[in-house]
Motif scaffolding. Sequence first.
Motif, PDB file in Angstrom:
ATOM      1  N   VAL A 160      -6.980  -9.472   1.370  1.00 48.21           N
ATOM      2  CA  VAL A 160      -8.025  -8.954   0.149  1.00 48.21           C
ATOM      3  C   VAL A 160      -6.779  -7.738  -0.016  1.00 48.21           C
ATOM      4  O   VAL A 160      -6.174  -7.313  -1.196  1.00 48.21           O
ATOM      5  CB  VAL A 160      -8.503  -8.029   0.032  1.00 48.21           C
ATOM      6  N   LEU A 161      -6.192  -7.399   0.881  1.00 48.57           N
ATOM      7  CA  LEU A 161      -5.401  -6.267   0.922  1.00 48.57           C
ATOM      8  C   LEU A 161      -4.551  -6.620   0.933  1.00 48.57           C
ATOM      9  O   LEU A 161      -3.841  -6.162  -0.030  1.00 48.57           O
ATOM     10  CB  LEU A 161      -5.179  -5.661   3.500  1.00 48.57           C
ATOM     11  N   ALA A 162      -3.102  -7.925   1.361  1.00 50.72           N
ATOM     12  CA  ALA A 162      -2.680  -8.452   1.223  1.00 50.72           C
ATOM     13  C   ALA A 162      -2.200  -8.538  -0.156  1.00 50.72           C
ATOM     14  O   ALA A 162      -1.171  -8.394  -1.365  1.00 50.72           O
ATOM     15  CB  ALA A 162      -1.831  -9.430   1.549  1.00 50.72           C
ATOM     16  N   ASP A 163      -3.055  -8.685  -1.339  1.00 48.68           N
ATOM     17  CA  ASP A 163      -3.374  -9.007  -1.870  1.00 48.68           C
ATOM     18  C   ASP A 163      -2.960  -8.040  -3.245  1.00 48.68           C
ATOM     19  O   ASP A 163      -2.342  -7.571  -3.877  1.00 48.68           O
ATOM     20  CB  ASP A 163      -4.804  -9.882  -3.003  1.00 48.68           C
ATOM     21  N   ALA A 164      -3.645  -6.969  -2.192  1.00 46.60           N
ATOM     22  CA  ALA A 164      -3.668  -5.021  -3.305  1.00 46.60           C
ATOM     23  C   ALA A 164      -2.361  -4.696  -3.199  1.00 46.60           C
ATOM     24  O   ALA A 164      -1.676  -3.739  -4.280  1.00 46.60           O
ATOM     25  CB  ALA A 164      -4.848  -4.305  -2.975  1.00 46.60           C
ATOM     26  N   LEU A 165      -1.632  -4.885  -1.962  1.00 47.73           N
ATOM     27  CA  LEU A 165       0.157  -4.530  -1.862  1.00 47.73           C
ATOM     28  C   LEU A 165       0.664  -4.970  -2.353  1.00 47.73           C
ATOM     29  O   LEU A 165       2.008  -4.554  -2.267  1.00 47.73           O
ATOM     30  CB  LEU A 165      -0.137  -4.421  -0.502  1.00 47.73           C
ATOM     31  N   GLY A 166       0.279  -6.330  -3.623  1.00 44.69           N
ATOM     32  CA  GLY A 166       1.259  -7.451  -3.820  1.00 44.69           C
ATOM     33  C   GLY A 166       2.592  -7.919  -2.428  1.00 44.69           C
ATOM     34  O   GLY A 166       2.974  -8.259  -3.244  1.00 44.69           O
ATOM     35  N   VAL A 167       1.226  -7.912  -1.365  1.00 45.24           N
ATOM     36  CA  VAL A 167       2.383  -8.691  -0.311  1.00 45.24           C
ATOM     37  C   VAL A 167       1.808 -10.638  -0.027  1.00 45.24           C
ATOM     38  O   VAL A 167       0.618 -10.601  -0.791  1.00 45.24           O
ATOM     39  CB  VAL A 167       2.562  -8.473   0.622  1.00 45.24           C
ATOM     40  N   HIS A 168       2.983 -11.540  -0.008  1.00 44.95           N
ATOM     41  CA  HIS A 168       2.069 -12.457  -0.419  1.00 44.95           C
ATOM     42  C   HIS A 168       1.300 -13.089   0.423  1.00 44.95           C
ATOM     43  O   HIS A 168       1.462 -12.012   1.931  1.00 44.95           O
ATOM     44  CB  HIS A 168       4.249 -13.597  -0.228  1.00 44.95           C
ATOM     45  N   LEU A 169       1.298 -13.973   0.512  1.00 43.79           N
ATOM     46  CA  LEU A 169      -0.389 -14.098   1.490  1.00 43.79           C
ATOM     47  C   LEU A 169       0.717 -14.974   3.037  1.00 43.79           C
ATOM     48  O   LEU A 169      -0.047 -14.437   3.810  1.00 43.79           O
ATOM     49  CB  LEU A 169      -1.153 -15.178   1.739  1.00 43.79           C
ATOM     50  N   ASP A 170       1.317 -14.552   2.928  1.00 45.05           N
ATOM     51  CA  ASP A 170       2.077 -15.454   4.535  1.00 45.05           C
ATOM     52  C   ASP A 170       2.540 -14.134   5.106  1.00 45.05           C
ATOM     53  O   ASP A 170       3.368 -14.274   6.392  1.00 45.05           O
ATOM     54  CB  ASP A 170       4.029 -16.046   4.099  1.00 45.05           C
ATOM     55  N   GLY A 171       1.949 -13.364   4.509  1.00 43.71           N
ATOM     56  CA  GLY A 171       2.328 -11.480   5.785  1.00 43.71           C
ATOM     57  C   GLY A 171       1.597 -10.688   5.861  1.00 43.71           C
ATOM     58  O   GLY A 171       1.536  -9.615   6.206  1.00 43.71           O
ATOM     59  N   PHE A 172       0.535 -11.811   5.491  1.00 39.13           N
ATOM     60  CA  PHE A 172      -1.531 -10.716   6.060  1.00 39.13           C
ATOM     61  C   PHE A 172      -1.162 -10.624   7.162  1.00 39.13           C
ATOM     62  O   PHE A 172      -1.998 -10.270   7.457  1.00 39.13           O
ATOM     63  CB  PHE A 172      -2.348 -11.401   4.979  1.00 39.13           C
ATOM     64  N   GLN A 173      -0.911 -11.727   7.868  1.00 43.41           N
ATOM     65  CA  GLN A 173      -1.104 -10.949   9.438  1.00 43.41           C
ATOM     66  C   GLN A 173       0.135  -9.811  10.352  1.00 43.41           C
ATOM     67  O   GLN A 173       0.242  -9.576  10.580  1.00 43.41           O
ATOM     68  CB  GLN A 173       0.197 -12.619  10.281  1.00 43.41           C
ATOM     69  N   ARG A 174       0.685  -9.211   8.873  1.00 48.29           N
ATOM     70  CA  ARG A 174       1.137  -8.316   9.491  1.00 48.29           C
ATOM     71  C   ARG A 174       0.437  -6.537   9.262  1.00 48.29           C
ATOM     72  O   ARG A 174       0.955  -5.481   9.813  1.00 48.29           O
ATOM     73  CB  ARG A 174       2.329  -8.108   8.115  1.00 48.29           C
ATOM     74  N   ILE A 175      -1.243  -7.220   8.637  1.00 46.88           N
ATOM     75  CA  ILE A 175      -2.138  -6.325   8.361  1.00 46.88           C
ATOM     76  C   ILE A 175      -3.460  -6.246   9.674  1.00 46.88           C
ATOM     77  O   ILE A 175      -3.006  -7.589   9.980  1.00 46.88           O
ATOM     78  CB  ILE A 175      -2.594  -6.226   7.152  1.00 46.88           C
ATOM     79  N   THR A 176      -3.474  -4.831   9.807  1.00 47.90           N
ATOM     80  CA  THR A 176      -4.576  -5.270  11.163  1.00 47.90           C
ATOM     81  C   THR A 176      -6.053  -4.859  10.188  1.00 47.90           C
ATOM     82  O   THR A 176      -6.151  -3.601   9.852  1.00 47.90           O
ATOM     83  CB  THR A 176      -3.873  -4.382  11.952  1.00 47.90           C
TER      84      THR A 176
END
Length: 233
Positions: A160-176
């Motif tokens: 959900v955070l990746a979507d809100a940040l406009g980040v591709h799902l492939d970048g979601f592992q950068r979020i904690t």
Amino acid sequence: MTVILLRHGRSTSNTAHTLAGRSEGVDLDDKGREQALGVVARMGDLPVKAIVRSPLLRCERTVEPLADALGLNPVVDDRLIEVDYGQWTGRKIGDLVKEPLWAVVQQQPSAAVFPEGEGLANVQARAVSAIREHDRRLGMEHGGDALWVACTHGDVIKAVLADALGVHLDGFQRITADPASMSVIRYTPVRPFVLHVNHTGADLTSALVPKPAETAADGAVGASDAVVGGSTE
């Protein structure tokens, strides 16, 4: 509308280093129960209007103290349930890291589909749909602005955070998103604004004190009027 994405407290599966997934009966451990009680104090006097949660026990246990304190009846939404990890469910993390799919999950999660389970792209689609739907509903019920809590799971929150940040799902592992952490998104007609990620401090109230609105040179309201001050702890 502003949503606090609350990850459930530490579970018995977290401490056993297994992938709980949708296994029934996975409860909070002693630390997790302390964290659930601590959520009430961390929320302070924030005017939370609603609580929505995953159907799994560890989320139910996490929001119980907060719901009791606020006199709210949490809404259960199946779309906020944990990822269906299929054949990976219940297995040791140490064993899973040796699977070829593990590298895909880490490097290209949008392509990851768990054996006899679901794909992470589907997880993001269902979770974002749920969050936005409840956000619109609560906005209508409370006159256009309200603060609410969605209690769910780590990978769901990250998606959900990746979507809100406009980040591709492939970048979601950068979020904690640690156990009992709070991440905050404010949805506006323009775009979502991510106010906090993985907040684990003692007091979320001070982190949600608005900054004075600033006006852009062209007369439009600047992005800063949607950004809330305070550092993530």
